[in-house]
Every structure is written in structure tokens, then in C-alpha cells.
Design a protein around this motif. Sequence first.
Motif, PDB file in Angstrom:
ATOM      1  N   MET A  36      36.750  32.981  38.246  1.00 54.69           N
ATOM      2  CA  MET A  36      37.326  32.787  36.911  1.00 54.69           C
ATOM      3  C   MET A  36      36.925  33.924  35.978  1.00 54.69           C
ATOM      4  O   MET A  36      37.739  34.396  35.174  1.00 54.69           O
ATOM      5  CB  MET A  36      36.855  31.455  36.314  1.00 54.69           C
ATOM      6  N   LYS A  40      39.493  36.510  34.017  1.00 52.73           N
ATOM      7  CA  LYS A  40      39.469  36.724  32.574  1.00 52.73           C
ATOM      8  C   LYS A  40      39.296  38.202  32.249  1.00 52.73           C
ATOM      9  O   LYS A  40      39.912  38.728  31.322  1.00 52.73           O
ATOM     10  CB  LYS A  40      38.344  35.924  31.924  1.00 52.73           C
ATOM     11  N   GLN A  41      38.446  38.892  33.005  1.00 53.73           N
ATOM     12  CA  GLN A  41      38.234  40.321  32.765  1.00 53.73           C
ATOM     13  C   GLN A  41      39.515  41.110  33.019  1.00 53.73           C
ATOM     14  O   GLN A  41      39.857  42.020  32.278  1.00 53.73           O
ATOM     15  CB  GLN A  41      37.119  40.853  33.663  1.00 53.73           C
ATOM     16  N   ALA A  43      42.625  39.947  32.825  1.00 52.22           N
ATOM     17  CA  ALA A  43      43.584  39.631  31.764  1.00 52.22           C
ATOM     18  C   ALA A  43      43.228  40.384  30.476  1.00 52.22           C
ATOM     19  O   ALA A  43      44.104  40.892  29.773  1.00 52.22           O
ATOM     20  CB  ALA A  43      43.603  38.123  31.508  1.00 52.22           C
ATOM     21  N   LYS A  44      41.947  40.474  30.170  1.00 51.97           N
ATOM     22  CA  LYS A  44      41.512  41.183  28.975  1.00 51.97           C
ATOM     23  C   LYS A  44      41.794  42.679  29.096  1.00 51.97           C
ATOM     24  O   LYS A  44      42.241  43.320  28.145  1.00 51.97           O
ATOM     25  CB  LYS A  44      40.015  40.945  28.765  1.00 51.97           C
TER      26      LYS A  44
END
Length: 176
Positions: A36, A40-41, A43-44
Motif C-alpha cells: 500500500m 501511494k508513493q 500515485a503521488k
Amino acid sequence: MSRQLNMDTLRQNFWKEEYLREKMVRCEWHRKHGSMAKAKQKAKAAAHLPLKLPTLHPTAPLSPPPAPKAVPSRATSPALEAPIQSEMYPVLPATRALLYEGISHDFQGRYRYLNTRKLDIPEMRYLFPITTNFTYGWQLGPPVKQEMVSCKTCRIESFFRKNGAFALLDPRDLAL
């Protein structure tokens, strides 16, 4: 933080166990939540990438009109065949001749040429507005002169005080 000098075997074993326990907690967290966190990394990072605009390819030039075949001429150079693409209209020969008369130091030559070119409105010099600043004054027409209304009561001679900077205010100094 001061260094502890009373390090014995018992204290060394304590710190060794603490270090191993923290290491195990980190590994356990990474096993559970690592996927997860990576998502997130990614997507950022994707959100911070600059947008790529599509490249525009130049349009195909119009085919030139067919040349008359009656008169054979010698081959022209490719530089002469290519159409001249310019942002400006061609300069009048009389204006261009100003470049070669005298030197700029004597207010002739390039100086007179540039001042003469400056007198033309932008619509007469350029084919289209080149920069966004051109759009503000593009195709406005001749300037319209507005007559000033002469009214002595409306006019203020100066914004300075008539009696000096540190003098008391005079009612005549205030614009009401």
C-alpha cells in the motif's frame, strides 16, 4: 547526550534485544503495509509529473501553381524556391534606403530607419499579433483626442503643501 561509561554485559544485551525487536517490528510492518505504501508513493509521484502536450506537426504546404512549360529556364537554387515565411510585412524600398544613408552617430542610417519604422502602426508592420502584448493595441484605429474641460475649481496645481512640509495645514492645501 553524554556517553555512558557504565556499559556492562547486561546493558549490552538489553540494547541488542531492543535493536532486534525494532528490526522485527519494521519487517513485520513492511510485510503487511509495504504494498500500500508503494502504491501511494507511485500515485503521488504520478501527480507531480508534468503534463506532456501532444506535438503538433507542421501542415503540408500548399502545392505551387504549375509553371509554364513554354520557356525552359535554368535551375533555380532551393533557397529561392522556398517561400519566405516572415512575421512582418516587407519594408518599403524608400524606408530600407534610409539604412544606407549615413551613420547612427549622426542620427542617420539605422537611427532614422528605426524611427521611421516606429511611426507605422503595428498592423502595417506585422502580419498578425506576435506576442500577447500586441493584442492590447491591435486594430484600435487612430487615437482619439479628448478635450480637457477647463475648470479652475477641479484643477489642483500640486500635491505639495504650499507652506512647507512641517507647517500647519492650510485649508487651501486640502483637496475636498
